[in-house]
Design a protein around this motif. Structure first.
Motif, PDB file in Angstrom:
ATOM      1  N   ASP A  37       0.852  -1.192   0.000  1.00 16.74           N
ATOM      2  CA  ASP A  37       0.000   0.000   0.000  1.00 16.74           C
ATOM      3  C   ASP A  37       0.889   1.244   0.000  1.00 16.74           C
ATOM      4  O   ASP A  37       1.470   1.592   1.021  1.00 16.74           O
ATOM      5  N   ALA A  38       0.995   1.899  -1.147  1.00 16.61           N
ATOM      6  CA  ALA A  38       1.880   3.065  -1.288  1.00 16.61           C
ATOM      7  C   ALA A  38       1.322   4.313  -0.621  1.00 16.61           C
ATOM      8  O   ALA A  38       2.066   5.260  -0.357  1.00 16.61           O
ATOM      9  N   GLU A  39       0.029   4.325  -0.344  1.00 14.80           N
ATOM     10  CA  GLU A  39      -0.601   5.473   0.311  1.00 14.80           C
ATOM     11  C   GLU A  39      -1.491   4.955   1.437  1.00 14.80           C
ATOM     12  O   GLU A  39      -2.712   4.886   1.299  1.00 14.80           O
ATOM     13  N   PRO A  40      -0.884   4.595   2.561  1.00 11.64           N
ATOM     14  CA  PRO A  40      -1.631   3.953   3.639  1.00 11.64           C
ATOM     15  C   PRO A  40      -2.606   4.890   4.348  1.00 11.64           C
ATOM     16  O   PRO A  40      -2.426   6.109   4.357  1.00 11.64           O
ATOM     17  N   ALA A  41      -3.616   4.282   4.950  1.00  8.94           N
ATOM     18  CA  ALA A  41      -4.610   5.031   5.718  1.00  8.94           C
ATOM     19  C   ALA A  41      -3.948   5.671   6.935  1.00  8.94           C
ATOM     20  O   ALA A  41      -2.892   5.244   7.397  1.00  8.94           O
ATOM     21  N   GLU A  42      -4.602   6.675   7.446  1.00  5.63           N
ATOM     22  CA  GLU A  42      -4.081   7.448   8.575  1.00  5.63           C
ATOM     23  C   GLU A  42      -3.691   6.557   9.760  1.00  5.63           C
ATOM     24  O   GLU A  42      -2.647   6.760  10.376  1.00  5.63           O
ATOM     25  N   HIS A  43      -4.499   5.572  10.077  1.00  4.09           N
ATOM     26  CA  HIS A  43      -4.238   4.740  11.263  1.00  4.09           C
ATOM     27  C   HIS A  43      -2.993   3.856  11.124  1.00  4.09           C
ATOM     28  O   HIS A  43      -2.515   3.317  12.108  1.00  4.09           O
ATOM     29  N   LEU A  44      -2.457   3.725   9.921  1.00  2.00           N
ATOM     30  CA  LEU A  44      -1.257   2.914   9.692  1.00  2.00           C
ATOM     31  C   LEU A  44       0.029   3.741   9.660  1.00  2.00           C
ATOM     32  O   LEU A  44       1.122   3.188   9.682  1.00  2.00           O
ATOM     33  N   ARG A  45      -0.085   5.026   9.650  1.00  2.00           N
ATOM     34  CA  ARG A  45       1.081   5.883   9.394  1.00  2.00           C
ATOM     35  C   ARG A  45       2.139   5.838  10.487  1.00  2.00           C
ATOM     36  O   ARG A  45       3.323   5.918  10.194  1.00  2.00           O
ATOM     37  N   THR A  46       1.756   5.710  11.725  1.00  2.00           N
ATOM     38  CA  THR A  46       2.746   5.612  12.800  1.00  2.00           C
ATOM     39  C   THR A  46       3.597   4.360  12.617  1.00  2.00           C
ATOM     40  O   THR A  46       4.824   4.397  12.738  1.00  2.00           O
ATOM     41  N   ALA A  47       2.944   3.245  12.289  1.00  2.00           N
ATOM     42  CA  ALA A  47       3.672   1.998  12.059  1.00  2.00           C
ATOM     43  C   ALA A  47       4.583   2.111  10.841  1.00  2.00           C
ATOM     44  O   ALA A  47       5.699   1.578  10.834  1.00  2.00           O
ATOM     45  N   ALA A  51       8.573   1.620  10.621  1.00  6.65           N
ATOM     46  CA  ALA A  51       9.199   0.705   9.662  1.00  6.65           C
ATOM     47  C   ALA A  51      10.341   1.392   8.917  1.00  6.65           C
ATOM     48  O   ALA A  51      11.418   0.822   8.747  1.00  6.65           O
ATOM     49  N   ALA A  52      10.114   2.618   8.486  1.00  7.55           N
ATOM     50  CA  ALA A  52      11.160   3.365   7.780  1.00  7.55           C
ATOM     51  C   ALA A  52      12.342   3.639   8.705  1.00  7.55           C
ATOM     52  O   ALA A  52      13.503   3.525   8.290  1.00  7.55           O
ATOM     53  N   ASP A  53      12.052   3.961   9.950  1.00 13.05           N
ATOM     54  CA  ASP A  53      13.120   4.268  10.916  1.00 13.05           C
ATOM     55  C   ASP A  53      13.988   3.058  11.231  1.00 13.05           C
ATOM     56  O   ASP A  53      15.188   3.192  11.437  1.00 13.05           O
ATOM     57  N   VAL A  54      13.386   1.871  11.291  1.00 10.95           N
ATOM     58  CA  VAL A  54      14.145   0.675  11.685  1.00 10.95           C
ATOM     59  C   VAL A  54      14.749  -0.078  10.499  1.00 10.95           C
ATOM     60  O   VAL A  54      15.492  -1.033  10.699  1.00 10.95           O
ATOM     61  N   CYS A  55      14.472   0.350   9.291  1.00  9.26           N
ATOM     62  CA  CYS A  55      15.020  -0.320   8.118  1.00  9.26           C
ATOM     63  C   CYS A  55      16.548  -0.179   8.110  1.00  9.26           C
ATOM     64  O   CYS A  55      17.073   0.928   7.987  1.00  9.26           O
ATOM     65  N   PRO A  56      17.280  -1.298   8.227  1.00  3.90           N
ATOM     66  CA  PRO A  56      18.735  -1.213   8.293  1.00  3.90           C
ATOM     67  C   PRO A  56      19.391  -0.753   6.992  1.00  3.90           C
ATOM     68  O   PRO A  56      20.520  -0.264   7.008  1.00  3.90           O
ATOM     69  N   ALA A  57      18.682  -0.874   5.887  1.00  5.02           N
ATOM     70  CA  ALA A  57      19.243  -0.484   4.595  1.00  5.02           C
ATOM     71  C   ALA A  57      18.746   0.886   4.124  1.00  5.02           C
ATOM     72  O   ALA A  57      19.125   1.343   3.054  1.00  5.02           O
ATOM     73  N   ALA A  58      17.883   1.510   4.918  1.00  2.52           N
ATOM     74  CA  ALA A  58      17.279   2.802   4.540  1.00  2.52           C
ATOM     75  C   ALA A  58      16.630   2.712   3.159  1.00  2.52           C
ATOM     76  O   ALA A  58      16.779   3.594   2.323  1.00  2.52           O
ATOM     77  N   ALA A  59      15.900   1.631   2.936  1.00  2.00           N
ATOM     78  CA  ALA A  59      15.286   1.371   1.634  1.00  2.00           C
ATOM     79  C   ALA A  59      13.871   1.922   1.519  1.00  2.00           C
ATOM     80  O   ALA A  59      13.258   1.829   0.458  1.00  2.00           O
ATOM     81  N   ILE A  60      13.357   2.516   2.590  1.00  2.00           N
ATOM     82  CA  ILE A  60      11.983   3.033   2.594  1.00  2.00           C
ATOM     83  C   ILE A  60      12.040   4.559   2.678  1.00  2.00           C
ATOM     84  O   ILE A  60      12.655   5.118   3.586  1.00  2.00           O
ATOM     85  N   ALA A  61      11.386   5.226   1.722  1.00  2.00           N
ATOM     86  CA  ALA A  61      11.310   6.679   1.711  1.00  2.00           C
ATOM     87  C   ALA A  61       9.865   7.099   1.889  1.00  2.00           C
ATOM     88  O   ALA A  61       8.951   6.528   1.269  1.00  2.00           O
ATOM     89  N   LEU A  62       9.647   8.108   2.736  1.00  2.00           N
ATOM     90  CA  LEU A  62       8.313   8.612   2.999  1.00  2.00           C
ATOM     91  C   LEU A  62       8.228  10.067   2.569  1.00  2.00           C
ATOM     92  O   LEU A  62       9.171  10.834   2.746  1.00  2.00           O
ATOM     93  N   SER A  63       7.078  10.430   2.024  1.00  2.00           N
ATOM     94  CA  SER A  63       6.814  11.826   1.728  1.00  2.00           C
ATOM     95  C   SER A  63       5.377  12.117   2.120  1.00  2.00           C
ATOM     96  O   SER A  63       4.509  11.245   2.023  1.00  2.00           O
ATOM     97  N   GLU A  64       5.153  13.308   2.585  1.00  2.00           N
ATOM     98  CA  GLU A  64       3.793  13.712   2.944  1.00  2.00           C
ATOM     99  C   GLU A  64       3.126  14.247   1.688  1.00  2.00           C
ATOM    100  O   GLU A  64       3.559  15.232   1.130  1.00  2.00           O
ATOM    101  N   ALA A  65       2.101  13.531   1.259  1.00  2.00           N
ATOM    102  CA  ALA A  65       1.420  13.924   0.016  1.00  2.00           C
ATOM    103  C   ALA A  65       0.056  14.487   0.305  1.00  2.00           C
ATOM    104  O   ALA A  65      -0.528  14.235   1.305  1.00  2.00           O
TER     105      ALA A  65
END
Length: 65
Positions: A37-47, A51-65
């Motif tokens: 899900d590339a654009e998750p619902a509000e209730h999933l955003r904290t998780a 996930a992005a913070d704990v990714c050891p490879a920094a492979a997850i990028a987030l942007s506020e759209a």
């Protein structure tokens, strides 16, 4: 929020799946991240942020759209 993942950076640790299983999965053959899900619902955003913070490879990028 918009999520992008860099499959080339992903090391298959699975931290993202543990943090946000409704948004991330892993390929069976090599463990590389699969974005469910590339654009998750509000209730999933904290998780997702966790996930992005704990990714050891920094492979997850987030942007506020």
């Amino acid at each position: 929020m918009k999520i992008t993942v860099d499959e080339d950076k992903c090391c298959g640790a699975g931290s993202c799946v543990l943090a946000a299983p409704d948004v991330f999965d892993q390929r069976d053959e090599d463990g590389v991240v699969v974005l469910l899900d590339a654009e998750p619902a509000e209730h999933l955003r904290t998780a997702v942020r966790e996930a992005a913070d704990v990714c050891p490879a920094a492979a997850i990028a987030l942007s506020e759209a």
